[in-house]
Write a protein that holds these residues in place. Structure first.
Motif, PDB file in Angstrom:
ATOM      1  N   ASN A 201     -18.071  22.567   3.929  1.00  9.60           N
ATOM      2  CA  ASN A 201     -17.555  23.897   3.270  1.00  9.60           C
ATOM      3  C   ASN A 201     -16.924  23.773   1.856  1.00  9.60           C
ATOM      4  N   GLN A 202     -16.720  24.982   1.347  1.00 10.03           N
ATOM      5  CA  GLN A 202     -16.043  24.890  -0.069  1.00 10.03           C
ATOM      6  C   GLN A 202     -14.920  23.877  -0.116  1.00 10.03           C
TER       7      GLN A 202
ATOM      8  N   GLY B  33     -17.805  20.732   9.454  1.00 10.13           N
ATOM      9  CA  GLY B  33     -18.676  21.435   8.468  1.00 10.13           C
ATOM     10  C   GLY B  33     -18.391  21.158   7.150  1.00 10.13           C
TER      11      GLY B  33
ATOM     12  N   ASP C 123     -22.206  25.053   4.476  1.00  8.65           N
ATOM     13  CA  ASP C 123     -22.118  26.557   4.373  1.00  8.65           C
ATOM     14  C   ASP C 123     -23.259  26.988   2.984  1.00  8.65           C
TER      15      ASP C 123
ATOM     16  N   SER D 117     -17.878  23.543  13.305  1.00  5.52           N
ATOM     17  CA  SER D 117     -17.940  23.940  11.940  1.00  5.52           C
ATOM     18  C   SER D 117     -16.682  23.804  11.117  1.00  5.52           C
TER      19      SER D 117
ATOM     20  N   GLU E 270     -23.177  28.412   0.226  1.00  8.86           N
ATOM     21  CA  GLU E 270     -22.745  28.152  -1.207  1.00  8.86           C
ATOM     22  C   GLU E 270     -22.895  26.870  -1.801  1.00  8.86           C
TER      23      GLU E 270
ATOM     24  N   ARG F 263     -27.014  27.197   8.780  1.00 11.88           N
ATOM     25  CA  ARG F 263     -26.014  27.719   7.714  1.00 11.88           C
ATOM     26  C   ARG F 263     -24.886  28.063   8.288  1.00 11.88           C
ATOM     27  N   GLY F 264     -23.754  27.793   7.714  1.00  8.96           N
ATOM     28  CA  GLY F 264     -22.395  28.093   8.254  1.00  8.96           C
ATOM     29  C   GLY F 264     -21.845  27.321   9.370  1.00  8.96           C
TER      30      GLY F 264
END
Ligand code: CP
Length: 315
Positions: free
Chosen positions: A242-243, A240, A268, A236, A270, A263-264
């Protein structure tokens, strides 16, 4: 088309024809109007692996076309008592269905079935080989959002080595003019990634700034004998979406995921629920694509006639 076994077999024309049919069905389905092309027809949903989206959307597609879905789950059937795939399929075929939709853990099992049954067979996912209706619905969703696939850069990020979704997508996206790159840790890429006919990188940061589309994929732990990454947490952190990684994307870049999402891990929350995400559009288009495939395979002449009357471009 007699069967739909793999995206590798589909020509650009056949893909376009499936899209035109799906698009012609769209307004009627959104208005809850019926399209009774499969009235009086029964379709077997033969699922040897778990599924939420694919099985449900084939079932919805069958019902929206006026047909009857015969649902089979291996865990609650006589397969659990040792009945083989072939015996199961031949017994179900004796009930006179008009097509068989099959998901199985063994690559090639839909092709194998075609040797034993006389009705059209549709591959709903076979091992890590192919998932052609997923590739079709993904490409249709990208075209819907970006207007075209011609010249677009699609980055597929995740467990490429074990992904039937990646394989089907690569075939279809390239045929429709996109350039495709895959990204994963070396252990989650095939031994020679270049044989897929795509670019590849080990780090997402190398590919994300040029992407028009990012497709995040789940790690297919069920297809690995042993864990091929040190830990989910490390995966992750380095691979992953992510933002921080999303900040590298162009403004119009969209994010897809075939589901189910961890999720995550690969994506993510968001981003999965954010403005770039088209994940639920993929699910909605899945019904239209499966309707188009069923109609064209089971009642090709009636479908061509319906399209002529209802504004579809191609039969
Ligand atoms: N995308 C997909 O195949 O999801 P399911 O496993 O839930 O059918």
């Amino acid at each position: 088309m007699r069967h739909l076994l793999e995206a590798a077999h589909l020509s650009r024309e056949e893909i376009r024809s499936i899209f035109d049919t799906a698009r012609a069905f769209g307004p009627k389905i959104r208005n809850d109007e019926s399209i009774p092309l499969l009235q009086g027809k029964a379709i077997v949903n033969l699922f040897y692996e778990n599924s939420t989206r694919t099985r449900s959307s084939f079932e919805v597609a069958i019902r929206k076309l006026g047909g009857v879905a015969m649902n089979f789950a291996a865990s609650t059937s006589s397969a659990a008592k040792g009945e083989t795939l072939i015996d199961t399929a031949r017994n179900l075929e004796a009930m006179r269905p008009h097509a068989i939709v099959v998901r199985h853990a063994s690559a090639g099992s839909p092709y194998f079935l075609t040797k034993y049954v006389s009705v059209p067979v549709i591959n709903a996912g076979d091992g890590f080989h192919e998932h052609p209706t997923q590739g079709l619905l993904d490409a249709l969703t990208i075209e819907e959002k970006l207007g075209t696939l011609e010249g677009k850069r699609v980055v597929i990020l995740g467990d490429i080595a074990h992904s039937r979704v990646a394989r089907s997508n690569i075939h279809i996206l390239k045929k429709l003019g996109a350039s495709v790159a895959v990204c994963a840790p070396p252990t989650l890429l095939p031994p020679k990634p270049e044989t897929l006919g795509v670019d590849y990188a080990y780090r997402p940061e190398e590919l994300l700034p040029d992407a028009d589309v990012v497709m995040a994929l789940r790690i297919q732990l069920e297809r690995q004998n042993r864990m091929q990454i040190p830990s989910i947490r490390e995966y992750s952190a380095f691979w992953g979406m992510n933002q921080a990684r999303a900040a590298l994307l162009k403004p119009g870049c969209i994010i897809l995921h075939p589901g189910p999402i961890n999720r995550g891990v690969e994506l993510d929350t968001e981003l999965a629920d954010g403005p770039r995400s088209v994940i639920l559009d993929q699910v909605a288009n899945g019904v239209l694509i499966r309707m188009a495939v069923l109609a064209k395979l089971v009642v090709p002449e009636a479908t061509a006639e319906w399209l002529k009357k209802n504004g579809g471009n191609r039969a």
